[in-house]
Design a protein around this motif. Structure first.
Motif, short mmCIF file in Angstrom:
data_model
loop_
_atom_site.label_atom_id
_atom_site.label_comp_id
_atom_site.label_asym_id
_atom_site.label_seq_id
_atom_site.Cartn_x
_atom_site.Cartn_y
_atom_site.Cartn_z
N SER A 16 127.78 16.63 44.95
CA SER A 16 127.65 15.23 44.07
C SER A 16 128.27 15.36 43.68
CB SER A 16 125.99 14.56 44.11
OG SER A 16 125.60 16.00 43.23
N MET A 17 128.86 14.23 42.37
CA MET A 17 129.42 13.57 41.59
C MET A 17 128.19 14.00 39.63
SD MET A 17 131.59 12.37 42.13
CE MET A 17 132.27 12.20 40.40
N ASN A 18 126.64 14.04 40.00
CA ASN A 18 126.16 15.08 38.96
C ASN A 18 126.32 16.45 38.36
OD1 ASN A 18 124.55 15.01 40.92
ND2 ASN A 18 123.09 14.88 39.67
N PHE A 76 118.70 6.10 42.20
CA PHE A 76 117.84 7.23 42.48
C PHE A 76 117.45 7.92 41.58
CE2 PHE A 76 117.95 11.86 44.74
CZ PHE A 76 116.43 12.33 45.10
N ASP A 77 116.43 8.14 40.29
CA ASP A 77 116.45 8.75 39.21
C ASP A 77 116.01 10.15 39.95
OD1 ASP A 77 115.45 9.85 37.11
OD2 ASP A 77 114.15 8.05 36.75
N ILE A 78 116.94 10.65 39.50
CA ILE A 78 117.01 12.54 39.79
C ILE A 78 115.96 12.87 39.37
CG2 ILE A 78 118.13 12.77 41.55
CD1 ILE A 78 119.37 14.12 38.00
N GLY A 103 115.27 19.99 47.29
CA GLY A 103 116.72 18.47 46.59
C GLY A 103 116.10 17.33 47.43
N SER A 142 111.79 9.97 40.20
CA SER A 142 111.67 9.20 41.13
C SER A 142 111.16 10.82 42.83
CB SER A 142 112.80 8.29 42.47
OG SER A 142 112.19 8.30 43.68
N PRO A 143 109.92 10.76 42.82
CA PRO A 143 109.47 12.32 44.07
C PRO A 143 110.70 11.66 45.15
CG PRO A 143 107.86 11.02 44.21
CD PRO A 143 109.16 9.70 42.89
N ARG A 144 110.30 10.84 45.77
CA ARG A 144 111.58 10.31 47.13
C ARG A 144 111.95 9.58 47.34
NH1 ARG A 144 105.67 10.54 49.00
NH2 ARG A 144 106.06 12.28 50.10
N LYS A 160 122.29 5.14 51.50
CA LYS A 160 123.18 6.33 52.42
C LYS A 160 123.34 7.23 52.68
CE LYS A 160 125.76 2.79 49.39
NZ LYS A 160 126.62 2.50 49.05
N ALA A 210 122.83 14.32 52.61
CA ALA A 210 122.53 13.86 51.47
C ALA A 210 121.91 12.31 51.06
CB ALA A 210 123.66 13.89 50.19
N LEU A 211 120.89 12.18 51.12
CA LEU A 211 120.43 10.64 51.61
C LEU A 211 120.82 9.97 50.64
CD1 LEU A 211 116.84 11.06 52.09
CD2 LEU A 211 118.91 9.88 53.46
N ALA A 212 121.38 9.10 50.35
CA ALA A 212 122.03 8.00 48.86
C ALA A 212 121.50 7.38 47.70
CB ALA A 212 123.66 8.63 48.20
N VAL A 259 131.62 5.65 43.01
CA VAL A 259 131.28 7.16 42.84
C VAL A 259 130.62 7.65 41.74
CG1 VAL A 259 133.10 8.76 41.93
CG2 VAL A 259 134.16 6.98 43.14
N TYR A 308 127.24 8.28 42.59
CA TYR A 308 127.13 9.17 44.33
C TYR A 308 125.61 10.72 43.43
CZ TYR A 308 126.86 12.22 48.37
OH TYR A 308 126.69 13.55 49.05
N VAL A 309 124.62 10.77 43.52
CA VAL A 309 123.92 11.46 42.66
C VAL A 309 122.89 12.04 43.41
CG1 VAL A 309 121.54 11.63 40.61
CG2 VAL A 309 124.34 10.10 40.52
N GLN A 310 122.47 13.42 42.88
CA GLN A 310 121.94 13.94 44.72
C GLN A 310 121.02 15.51 43.32
OE1 GLN A 310 121.47 14.02 47.73
NE2 GLN A 310 122.48 12.13 47.34
N ARG A 311 120.03 15.63 43.90
CA ARG A 311 119.45 17.36 43.59
C ARG A 311 119.54 18.25 43.82
NH1 ARG A 311 113.78 14.63 44.75
NH2 ARG A 311 113.66 13.35 43.06
N GLY A 312 119.36 19.34 43.65
CA GLY A 312 120.62 20.71 44.39
C GLY A 312 119.40 20.59 45.62
N GLY A 313 120.70 21.15 46.73
CA GLY A 313 119.99 22.39 47.91
C GLY A 313 120.12 23.59 47.94
#
Lengths: 534, 79
Positions: free
Chosen positions: A145-147, A22-24, A66, A27-29, A138, A16-18, B70, B73-78
């Motif tokens: 993740s938290m979301n 980071f606007d999911i 993702g 932002s494309p990348r 990071k 995971a690139l944090a 904390v 720590y936001v991600q997109r699904g893989g």
């Protein structure tokens, strides 16, 4: 019967690139991919924009769904080799994090990197193509993740997929393996602290059970996610080999956890491959009983009972069944057991004994889930949230946890997964006297566990050198392409596990194939080398 | 060809880590033979020291603002 002498293992870990902002949705990348992929030791003959490359050591780096960079180990014969090459991937990610952030902090370093013509000519690599607001970056090695998914509230997850080369008969016996896979999280889980909307805290033994909702499945790896993915893609001679593909595991930080989890699974597969021995392994698990995966995950005491086909079991009893099965098999078959496999069995037993005794603290130096439990308990003792030491460390389970304590413990939880050792709670814990004192408990039973699985010198070697087998063939073909480039105009190479395509300017492309994962050389390549020398 | 960045795989963080170990690494204390009471007292002291050492080491690597850290720590699904 086709039975591999030494099992071929593979592990694909999505990281995971944090990013800072980071606007999911927008932002494309998070980072510039061209720059990112240049930080890995790949052949310069790969297409320069490729986001799917093989490294010098035979591993694959790839940008997965993702925007998760994935490192897939080369085919490794033996579980210690597997864990070594997997750890190399983690260190490559650590180095990438350091270099990415150095580009951000030191623009003259970036300018120096970009002064190479290939990078400048890339459409994505101009100095304006960097989203500096995302920095520092990071990199984490975990699986949730938290979301959550906005519409459903389900956890967001990315995978850590295991591969085992196996005889085709294994496909008829997948259900015999399932009870092991459901229960092995008691030592293979990476642990996860959660808090519901009611502020009630809950410690989970593993992360991936949150998103696994089927036993077997052949299509999707995202929705629904099965325990065993049954796609038929052996990357080897079809009919001779199958590649068993498991997608339920956590990305472990402790090398011992990966070693035990995959070592035990490999040994069980070895028994199930023997048509004469493996009768009577069927627990009769029904598709709906995939829910047991979550029930076990929710029970850090590992004592709750559950039913398969109406019969009662505990996670420990199922694990003991498989341990005995493997032991009996090797005794009755009088098959030689390698030292590595014998040690896997010893650790397997010692771990089950500790969990059954309730002495999970003894496992904290070796297993991620119990390390976290120990760290959380220590954090609570230190902050005064726990009045005195309690023996099992389950004191906060199912109780309201105030914000401040939750965010403190959750920061420990997340930082455990940082690949940057300077900021990693795992690495910090390993350095402490507390950890050294706890290690002595298991060392009393297994003296060999005091030595590490491998050292930094092994990691440096495995950075560039492929392990025995087909990874060495791939490296040879990549070298051949580089040697050819000096004579003919080789424009690029396209590498896959079992074939390498060398593209030339005169369009007389050459494709090399190798369907044997144990083979380090093929006649095709020998002939090409001979031609080159003449 | 892309320029090679001269940084050995493990070199990058080794120096920093070594420095840390020098600063923090106290040799593990041996349990000495003593009167039972003194023994228990010694053990409690050691446990307290081990806990303090552990918490110091962890606090050193944690980010300043735990809640912000904390929540970010936001991600997109893989897969």
């Amino acid at each position: 019967m086709n039975k591999p002498l030494s099992r071929v293992f593979g592990l694909e870990t999505e990281y995971a690139l944090a990013a800072r902002y980071f606007d999911i949705t927008d932002s494309p990348r998070a980072v510039n991919p061209d720059l990112f992929f240049n930080f890995f030791p790949r052949s310069h003959l790969h297409n320069r924009y490729s986001q799917n490359v093989f490294t010098e050591n035979g591993a694959r780096i790839y940008l997965d769904t993702g925007f998760h960079p994935e490192y897939a180990t080369p085919e490794c014969q033996g579980v210690t080799t597997l864990v070594l090459y997997d750890k190399v991937g983690e260190r490559m990610m650590e180095r990438a994090e350091i270099l990415l952030n150095r580009c951000w902090q030191d623009r003259s370093f970036l300018a120096w990197l970009l002064s190479a013509p290939e990078v400048i000519s890339s459409p994505h690599s101009g100095p304006n193509q960097f989203e500096w607001k995302n920095y520092p970056i990071k990199i984490y090695r975990n699986n949730v993740s938290m979301n959550t998914i906005p519409d459903t509230g389900e956890p967001i997850s990315w995978g850590c997929h295991e591969n085992y080369l196996a005889s085709p008969i294994i496909l008829e016996r997948l259900m015999w393996l399932v009870p092991h896979l459901i229960t092995r999280q008691i030592y293979g889980g990476a642990g996860w602290l959660m808090r519901g909307t009611d502020s009630v805290a809950r410690f989970l033994l593993a992360q991936r059970p949150l998103v696994i909702s089927a036993l077997l499945g052949g299509s999707s790896t995202t929705h629904p996610r099965p325990i065993i993915h049954t796609r038929d893609e052996p990357h080897a001679a079809p009919g001779t080999w199958k590649r068993l593909h498991l997608i339920l595991g956590d990305a472990n930080i402790s090398p011992w956890a990966t070693w035990l989890k995959m070592g035990a699974t490999g040994l069980i597969i070895g028994v199930l491959e023997d048509p004469d021995f493996a009768s009577g392994v069927d627990f009769g698990v029904s598709p709906g009983e995939v829910s047991v995966l979550k029930a076990i995950c929710n029970d850090p005491t590992c004592t709750n009972t559950f039913g398969f086909s109406g019969r009662k079991h505990t996670a420990i009893s199922v694990q003991r069944f498989y341990l005995d099965l493997v032991r009996r098999y090797y005794r009755e078959e009088r098959s030689p057991l390698s030292e590595e496999s014998a040690r896997v069995l010893q650790l397997w037993q010692a771990v089950l004994d500790c969990i059954e005794r309730g002495d999970v603290e003894a496992l904290a130096p070796y297993l991620d889930n119990f390390a976290k439990l120990h760290l959380f308990e220590s954090g609570m003792l230190g902050s005064g949230a726990l009045p005195a030491r309690v023996s099992k460390g389950f004191s906060f389970q199912d109780k309201v946890m105030p914000d401040k304590l939750f965010y403190y413990l959750k920061a420990i939880d997340l930082s455990y997964h940082r690949v940057l050792r300077e900021k990693s709670v795992y690495a910090a814990f390993q350095r402490t006297d507390a950890c050294r004192q706890l290690s002595r408990r298991l060392e009393g039973v297994l003296p060999w566990i005091a030595g590490p699985l491998f050292g930094d010198a092994d990691i440096e070697r495995a950075w560039f050198s492929p392990p025995p087998g087909r990874p060495r063939w791939r490296q040879r073909v990549m070298r051949l392409a580089e040697e050819l480039q000096e004579l003919e105009s080789v424009t690029s190479i396209l590498v896959d596990w079992s074939n390498v395509q060398v593209a030339k300017a005169n369009l007389a492309n050459e494709t090399f194939k190798n369907l044997d994962p144990y083979s380090e050389m093929t006649d095709e390549v020998l002939e090409a080398v001979k031609r080159l020398k003449n | 060809m892309m320029r090679t960045v001269h940084l050995k795989p493990t070199e990058a963080t080794m120096a920093a880590q070594k420095k840390k170990e020098e600063k923090k690494g106290k040799p593990a204390q041996e349990v000495k033979d003593a009167q039972p009471a003194a023994d228990a007292e010694q053990k409690a002291k050691e446990a307290k020291e081990a806990l303090d050492g552990l918490l110091d080491e962890i606090d050193d690597v944690l980010e300043e603002n735990a809640e912000e850290f904390v929540k970010s720590y936001v991600q997109r699904g893989g897969e």
